[in-house]
Design a protein around this motif. Structure first.
Motif, mmCIF file in Angstrom:
data_model
loop_
_atom_site.group_PDB
_atom_site.id
_atom_site.type_symbol
_atom_site.label_atom_id
_atom_site.label_comp_id
_atom_site.label_asym_id
_atom_site.label_seq_id
_atom_site.Cartn_x
_atom_site.Cartn_y
_atom_site.Cartn_z
ATOM 1 N N MET A 2 7.629 4.099 -43.657
ATOM 2 C CA MET A 2 7.762 2.724 -43.192
ATOM 3 C C MET A 2 6.471 1.971 -43.457
ATOM 4 O O MET A 2 5.401 2.554 -43.538
ATOM 5 C CB MET A 2 8.068 2.676 -41.696
ATOM 6 C CG MET A 2 6.999 3.230 -40.757
ATOM 7 S SD MET A 2 5.506 2.188 -40.509
ATOM 8 C CE MET A 2 6.248 0.716 -39.812
ATOM 9 N N SER B 284 4.823 -2.188 -42.495
ATOM 10 C CA SER B 284 5.054 -3.459 -41.826
ATOM 11 C C SER B 284 4.185 -4.515 -42.484
ATOM 12 O O SER B 284 3.015 -4.277 -42.787
ATOM 13 C CB SER B 284 4.712 -3.340 -40.341
ATOM 14 O OG SER B 284 4.808 -4.595 -39.706
ATOM 15 N N THR B 285 4.765 -5.680 -42.711
ATOM 16 C CA THR B 285 4.032 -6.783 -43.318
ATOM 17 C C THR B 285 4.009 -7.980 -42.378
ATOM 18 O O THR B 285 5.061 -8.435 -41.905
ATOM 19 C CB THR B 285 4.620 -7.177 -44.687
ATOM 20 O OG1 THR B 285 4.039 -8.407 -45.129
ATOM 21 C CG2 THR B 285 6.130 -7.308 -44.646
ATOM 22 N N HIS C 117 15.586 -2.842 -42.402
ATOM 23 C CA HIS C 117 14.463 -3.733 -42.129
ATOM 24 C C HIS C 117 14.701 -4.439 -40.799
ATOM 25 O O HIS C 117 15.835 -4.587 -40.355
ATOM 26 C CB HIS C 117 14.257 -4.760 -43.256
ATOM 27 C CG HIS C 117 15.318 -5.818 -43.321
ATOM 28 N ND1 HIS C 117 16.548 -5.607 -43.907
ATOM 29 C CD2 HIS C 117 15.321 -7.103 -42.883
ATOM 30 C CE1 HIS C 117 17.271 -6.707 -43.831
ATOM 31 N NE2 HIS C 117 16.548 -7.626 -43.211
ATOM 32 N N LEU D 79 10.257 -8.517 -36.101
ATOM 33 C CA LEU D 79 9.830 -8.502 -34.709
ATOM 34 C C LEU D 79 10.259 -9.793 -34.015
ATOM 35 O O LEU D 79 10.138 -10.886 -34.572
ATOM 36 C CB LEU D 79 8.308 -8.340 -34.619
ATOM 37 C CG LEU D 79 7.717 -7.054 -35.188
ATOM 38 C CD1 LEU D 79 6.225 -6.990 -34.875
ATOM 39 C CD2 LEU D 79 8.419 -5.819 -34.634
ATOM 40 N N ALA E 86 6.160 -10.042 -37.715
ATOM 41 C CA ALA E 86 6.050 -9.082 -38.817
ATOM 42 C C ALA E 86 7.433 -8.543 -39.132
ATOM 43 O O ALA E 86 8.356 -8.624 -38.321
ATOM 44 C CB ALA E 86 5.106 -7.943 -38.442
ATOM 45 N N ALA E 87 7.560 -7.994 -40.321
ATOM 46 C CA ALA E 87 8.796 -7.343 -40.734
ATOM 47 C C ALA E 87 8.511 -5.884 -41.015
ATOM 48 O O ALA E 87 7.529 -5.548 -41.681
ATOM 49 C CB ALA E 87 9.368 -8.012 -41.983
ATOM 50 N N ILE E 88 9.356 -5.019 -40.482
ATOM 51 C CA ILE E 88 9.225 -3.580 -40.691
ATOM 52 C C ILE E 88 10.241 -3.146 -41.737
ATOM 53 O O ILE E 88 11.422 -3.475 -41.643
ATOM 54 C CB ILE E 88 9.477 -2.805 -39.391
ATOM 55 C CG1 ILE E 88 8.441 -3.207 -38.332
ATOM 56 C CG2 ILE E 88 9.434 -1.296 -39.635
ATOM 57 C CD1 ILE E 88 8.783 -2.718 -36.940
#
Length: 201
Positions: free
Chosen positions: A57, A59-60, A139, A142, A150-152
């Motif tokens: 994983m 996160s961005t 995906h 948050l 953020a997106a995981i």
């Protein structure tokens, strides 16, 4: 001291989180956009999440409610490569952390060599000793964020490329030749340092 996350500013929370959760492995993520332009960027919110089957994983962060190029590319084609960072390439990795426009190829920017993957379109970093070709399986954005959150991204590893120079018998990794680099806070990074073992009871 206690910090109530609901009443603490984002900058302080970021410094506390990245300063205490250390060291963090670096996922050097390569993707490709709809026009075939390569993208390469490092992410320290990264780790393995399981081996049966193997998944990773990353996160961005979405500062200002904007997606980074990496996120846009993965959401578009569901493919990415994780290239792992070692001492030999940490300077070039840092170059690829620059904020540049989508048409800039970070492989060219950092003087890196793109090589073909086996199962997916994004290129691998030849200078990296480990590559994981991944397919996005999930995906998540948050919730309750104030500035984009953020997106995981969770990806299933389709194939692992491990350089022969770091492989030992029984699929063990030679840490003396691997020399991974980890992220700390601010502009700080870490090498492995002293290694010790504790047997499980």
């Amino acid at each position: 001291m206690q910090f109530d996350t609901q009443n603490t500013d984002a900058s302080t929370l970021y410094k506390l989180l990245t300063g205490t959760v250390i060291p963090r492995p670096i996922g050097w993520i390569s993707t490709v956009d709809a026009n075939g332009i390569n993208n390469l960027a490092p992410f320290s919110f990264f780790n393995a999440v399981g081996e049966d089957p193997p998944h990773v994983m990353f996160s961005t962060i979405r500062t200002g409610d904007k997606n980074k190029d990496t996120l846009n590319n993965v959401l578009n084609n569901k493919q990415f490569v994780v290239n792992l960072v070692t001492e030999d390439v940490v300077g070039k990795m840092n170059t690829t952390s620059q904020q540049v426009t989508p048409e800039v190829d970070e492989f060219e920017l950092a003087g890196l060599t793109p090589i073909d993957s086996v199962h997916i379109k994004p290129k691998r970093v030849k200078e990296s000793l480990v590559h994981f070709e991944c397919e996005m399986v999930h995906h998540y954005f948050l919730e309750d964020h104030k500035n984009g959150g953020a997106a995981i991204i969770i990806g299933k590893i389709l194939i692992m490329h491990i350089d022969d120079s770091i492989l030992m018998e029984n699929a063990r990794i030679n840490l003396e030749t691997y020399k991974p680099v980890a992220r700390l806070a601010g502009s700080n990074y870490s090498k492995l340092g002293e290694i010790f073992s504790i047997k499980r009871g």
